[in-house]
Design a protein around this motif. Sequence first.
Motif, mmCIF file in Angstrom:
data_model
loop_
_atom_site.group_PDB
_atom_site.id
_atom_site.type_symbol
_atom_site.label_atom_id
_atom_site.label_comp_id
_atom_site.label_asym_id
_atom_site.label_seq_id
_atom_site.Cartn_x
_atom_site.Cartn_y
_atom_site.Cartn_z
ATOM 1 N N ASN A 26 0.716 -1.136 -0.040
ATOM 2 C CA ASN A 26 0.000 0.007 0.033
ATOM 3 C C ASN A 26 0.876 1.092 0.012
ATOM 4 O OD1 ASN A 26 -2.478 -1.304 -0.111
ATOM 5 N ND2 ASN A 26 -2.716 -1.456 2.093
ATOM 6 N N THR A 27 2.037 1.259 0.289
ATOM 7 C CA THR A 27 3.112 2.269 0.178
ATOM 8 C C THR A 27 3.173 2.746 -1.418
ATOM 9 O OG1 THR A 27 5.123 1.010 0.284
ATOM 10 C CG2 THR A 27 4.214 1.841 2.252
ATOM 11 N N TYR A 28 2.969 1.982 -2.126
ATOM 12 C CA TYR A 28 3.263 2.261 -3.771
ATOM 13 C C TYR A 28 2.194 2.868 -4.327
ATOM 14 C CZ TYR A 28 7.123 -0.620 -2.883
ATOM 15 O OH TYR A 28 8.365 -1.516 -2.415
ATOM 16 N N SER A 29 2.334 3.952 -5.039
ATOM 17 C CA SER A 29 1.128 4.694 -5.592
ATOM 18 C C SER A 29 0.877 4.289 -7.086
ATOM 19 C CB SER A 29 1.165 6.098 -5.399
ATOM 20 O OG SER A 29 2.410 6.498 -6.081
ATOM 21 N N SER A 30 2.089 3.913 -7.446
ATOM 22 C CA SER A 30 1.785 3.169 -8.771
ATOM 23 C C SER A 30 1.633 1.918 -8.988
ATOM 24 C CB SER A 30 3.626 3.543 -9.627
ATOM 25 O OG SER A 30 3.797 2.690 -10.508
ATOM 26 N N GLN A 31 0.911 1.514 -9.788
ATOM 27 C CA GLN A 31 0.335 0.204 -10.017
ATOM 28 C C GLN A 31 1.577 -0.875 -10.647
ATOM 29 O OE1 GLN A 31 -2.527 -1.362 -9.243
ATOM 30 N NE2 GLN A 31 -1.827 -3.266 -9.862
ATOM 31 N N ILE A 32 2.417 -0.129 -11.466
ATOM 32 C CA ILE A 32 3.795 -0.918 -11.972
ATOM 33 C C ILE A 32 4.519 -1.192 -10.728
ATOM 34 C CG2 ILE A 32 5.742 -0.540 -13.419
ATOM 35 C CD1 ILE A 32 4.088 1.270 -15.162
ATOM 36 N N ASP A 33 4.875 -0.202 -9.675
ATOM 37 C CA ASP A 33 5.752 -0.615 -8.469
ATOM 38 C C ASP A 33 4.966 -1.845 -7.624
ATOM 39 O OD1 ASP A 33 7.323 1.369 -9.477
ATOM 40 O OD2 ASP A 33 6.886 2.727 -7.819
ATOM 41 N N PHE A 37 6.666 -5.378 -7.102
ATOM 42 C CA PHE A 37 7.039 -5.814 -5.676
ATOM 43 C C PHE A 37 6.523 -7.060 -5.483
ATOM 44 C CE2 PHE A 37 5.290 -5.890 -1.419
ATOM 45 C CZ PHE A 37 6.398 -6.108 -0.466
ATOM 46 N N GLU A 38 5.137 -7.382 -5.915
ATOM 47 C CA GLU A 38 4.336 -8.582 -5.559
ATOM 48 C C GLU A 38 4.887 -9.589 -6.481
ATOM 49 O OE1 GLU A 38 -0.119 -9.806 -5.391
ATOM 50 O OE2 GLU A 38 0.187 -8.742 -7.333
ATOM 51 N N SER A 39 5.535 -9.453 -7.550
ATOM 52 C CA SER A 39 5.971 -10.483 -8.522
ATOM 53 C C SER A 39 7.395 -10.891 -7.807
ATOM 54 C CB SER A 39 5.861 -10.039 -9.996
ATOM 55 O OG SER A 39 7.087 -9.039 -10.178
ATOM 56 N N SER A 40 7.925 -9.943 -7.565
ATOM 57 C CA SER A 40 9.293 -10.251 -6.855
ATOM 58 C C SER A 40 9.350 -11.010 -5.620
ATOM 59 C CB SER A 40 10.124 -9.005 -6.569
ATOM 60 O OG SER A 40 10.507 -7.932 -7.579
ATOM 61 N N ARG A 43 8.256 -14.565 -6.584
ATOM 62 C CA ARG A 43 9.523 -15.132 -7.065
ATOM 63 C C ARG A 43 10.282 -15.691 -6.201
ATOM 64 N NH1 ARG A 43 13.805 -12.427 -9.210
ATOM 65 N NH2 ARG A 43 12.462 -10.707 -9.105
ATOM 66 N N TYR A 44 10.674 -14.898 -5.169
ATOM 67 C CA TYR A 44 11.445 -15.528 -4.247
ATOM 68 C C TYR A 44 11.144 -16.393 -3.070
ATOM 69 C CZ TYR A 44 14.618 -11.403 -5.326
ATOM 70 O OH TYR A 44 15.409 -10.424 -5.876
ATOM 71 N N THR A 45 9.515 -16.321 -2.947
ATOM 72 C CA THR A 45 8.910 -17.223 -1.781
ATOM 73 C C THR A 45 8.069 -18.350 -2.061
ATOM 74 O OG1 THR A 45 7.126 -15.621 -1.311
ATOM 75 C CG2 THR A 45 9.138 -15.096 -0.089
ATOM 76 N N HIS A 46 7.839 -18.286 -3.327
ATOM 77 C CA HIS A 46 6.716 -19.359 -3.920
ATOM 78 C C HIS A 46 7.032 -20.918 -3.671
ATOM 79 C CE1 HIS A 46 9.448 -20.086 -7.239
ATOM 80 N NE2 HIS A 46 8.907 -21.227 -7.304
ATOM 81 N N ALA A 64 11.116 -4.905 -1.912
ATOM 82 C CA ALA A 64 11.067 -3.202 -1.900
ATOM 83 C C ALA A 64 12.383 -2.918 -2.780
ATOM 84 C CB ALA A 64 10.967 -2.789 -0.374
ATOM 85 N N GLU A 65 13.470 -3.413 -2.275
ATOM 86 C CA GLU A 65 14.898 -2.827 -2.845
ATOM 87 C C GLU A 65 14.729 -3.253 -4.461
ATOM 88 O OE1 GLU A 65 17.499 -1.371 -1.677
ATOM 89 O OE2 GLU A 65 17.175 -1.597 0.253
ATOM 90 N N VAL A 66 13.852 -4.101 -4.908
ATOM 91 C CA VAL A 66 13.750 -4.338 -6.533
ATOM 92 C C VAL A 66 13.093 -3.114 -6.996
ATOM 93 C CG1 VAL A 66 12.617 -5.877 -8.311
ATOM 94 C CG2 VAL A 66 13.880 -6.986 -6.415
ATOM 95 N N VAL A 67 12.226 -2.690 -6.034
ATOM 96 C CA VAL A 67 11.304 -1.574 -6.753
ATOM 97 C C VAL A 67 12.186 -0.464 -6.717
ATOM 98 C CG1 VAL A 67 9.339 -0.281 -6.403
ATOM 99 C CG2 VAL A 67 9.112 -2.704 -5.904
ATOM 100 N N ILE A 68 12.881 -0.213 -5.561
ATOM 101 C CA ILE A 68 13.766 0.954 -5.418
ATOM 102 C C ILE A 68 14.779 1.264 -6.818
ATOM 103 C CG2 ILE A 68 15.726 1.886 -4.229
ATOM 104 C CD1 ILE A 68 14.209 0.986 -1.768
#
Length: 129
Positions: A26-33, A37-40, A43-46, A64-68
């Motif tokens: 919810n901290t991300y205003s951009s749908q792309i971000d 974030f979600e896909s990363s 991918r890491y935890t599935h 979050a670092e991936v988004v940054i």
Amino acid sequence: MLSREKKNVETLMKYLNTYRFVHQMNTYSSQIDRELFESSFVRYTHDKPDLTQEEVDQYIVLSAEVVIASNIQIRVERLQELLDQAAEETEGKRMAMSLVESIKTAQTEYNQCVNRQTKLLNELKEKRS
């Protein structure tokens, strides 16, 4: 095999519903971000149904670092475009130097971000082995 996959999906759904994950999303205003974030995170935890809460938090930070890093790359590209435009103008020398410095700073930020990602990922892999 199927029961393991089912367990992985069920556990992943629990991870995705933690307060910390939802709050970060919810901290991300951009749908792309949000999607990055979600896909990363997925991918890491599935395939890790046995994460501790601390590890889940670390994977959230890693995602979050991936988004940054992505946002820094976008900024560098925009600055580079501005620099290219300034280079075409004869009056743009002073502006060009400040753009070069901004690009250098952004690239340093990007490298630091990538190093944090690598370090965190290595720490997580080390804990799990």
